[in-house]
Design a protein around this motif. Structure first.
Motif, short mmCIF file in Angstrom:
data_model
loop_
_atom_site.label_atom_id
_atom_site.label_comp_id
_atom_site.label_asym_id
_atom_site.label_seq_id
_atom_site.Cartn_x
_atom_site.Cartn_y
_atom_site.Cartn_z
N LEU A 119 -1.56 -5.60 -2.70
CA LEU A 119 -1.62 -4.70 -1.54
C LEU A 119 -1.79 -5.44 -0.23
CD1 LEU A 119 -3.70 -1.77 -3.05
CD2 LEU A 119 -1.22 -1.93 -2.75
N GLN A 120 -2.08 -6.74 -0.27
CA GLN A 120 -2.17 -7.54 0.95
C GLN A 120 -0.78 -7.93 1.48
OE1 GLN A 120 -5.16 -7.99 2.42
NE2 GLN A 120 -5.88 -6.71 0.74
N ILE A 121 0.22 -7.82 0.60
CA ILE A 121 1.60 -8.13 0.98
C ILE A 121 2.24 -6.85 1.52
CG2 ILE A 121 3.84 -8.87 0.07
CD1 ILE A 121 2.35 -10.52 -1.99
N PRO A 122 3.08 -6.96 2.56
CA PRO A 122 3.70 -5.75 3.14
C PRO A 122 4.51 -4.95 2.12
CG PRO A 122 4.10 -7.67 4.53
CD PRO A 122 3.47 -8.18 3.26
N SER A 123 4.63 -3.66 2.38
CA SER A 123 5.50 -2.81 1.58
C SER A 123 6.95 -3.16 1.89
CB SER A 123 5.26 -1.34 1.91
OG SER A 123 5.73 -1.06 3.23
N HIS A 124 7.86 -2.67 1.07
CA HIS A 124 9.29 -2.89 1.29
C HIS A 124 9.69 -2.35 2.67
CE1 HIS A 124 13.66 -2.11 0.72
NE2 HIS A 124 13.59 -3.31 0.18
N TYR A 125 9.23 -1.16 3.00
CA TYR A 125 9.55 -0.58 4.31
C TYR A 125 9.03 -1.45 5.45
CZ TYR A 125 9.28 2.26 8.46
OH TYR A 125 9.40 2.69 9.75
N GLU A 126 7.79 -1.91 5.35
CA GLU A 126 7.21 -2.75 6.40
C GLU A 126 7.99 -4.05 6.56
OE1 GLU A 126 2.52 -1.43 6.02
OE2 GLU A 126 3.35 -2.88 4.59
#
Length: 160
Positions: free
Chosen positions: A68-75
């Motif tokens: 969850l520390q890594i950006p989402s695909h959208y971000e």
């Protein structure tokens, strides 16, 4: 005119069903001096199943896919779009990019409700080095040390 060199790491080799996990790019001037660089990775989309082979090639660990520390695909897509837009007007350069990386990038932008044709509109142009490698081999076969694949043929893949 500036150049943007970029590459993606993905969940597999299927342009229609895989996703970008990592994107890296470098902005250069006309003399190929690096002006800026950018790298981002994202979490796995909930409906994706990554190819084990792709995981080995990219070096992505399973725990990274859900961090969850890594950006989402959208971000990630939004940030890539911001950076490429800020770096425009440029020639966007990749290796096997027109038939692979760009199609994945277009799909990612589409899913993120972003304008998709960023690499060839708005003053940008694009260049794929892979066909140039084939042309160079045809014109000057002895000019480079060309890798030979398992079938005994010259290979233009990034990793032979």
């Amino acid at each position: 005119m500036a150049f943007i060199f970029y590459d993606t790491e993905t969940t597999g080799a299927d342009r229609c069903f895989d996703q970008i996990l990592q994107f890296a790019a470098a902005l250069t001037d006309d003399d190929l001096n690096v002006i800026d660089s950018f790298e981002i990775r994202c979490r796995l989309l909930p409906h994706m199943v990554p190819s084990p082979g792709a995981m080995v090639v990219t070096g992505v660990r399973v725990d990274q896919l859900f961090d969850l520390q890594i950006p989402s695909h959208y971000e990630m897509c939004r940030r890539i779009h911001e950076v490429l837009t800020a770096w425009s007007h440029a020639t966007v350069v990749g290796y096997n990019s027109i038939s692979f990386d760009e199609e994945l990038l277009w799909r990612a932008f589409y899913l993120s409700l972003l304008p998709i044709y960023l690499t060839n509109t708005g003053g940008n142009s694009r260049l794929d080095i892979m066909p140039l490698a084939g042309a160079a081999h045809t014109v000057v076969p002895e000019g480079f040390n060309w890798p030979i694949n398992e079938k005994g043929r010259t290979s233009y893949r990034a990793s032979a």
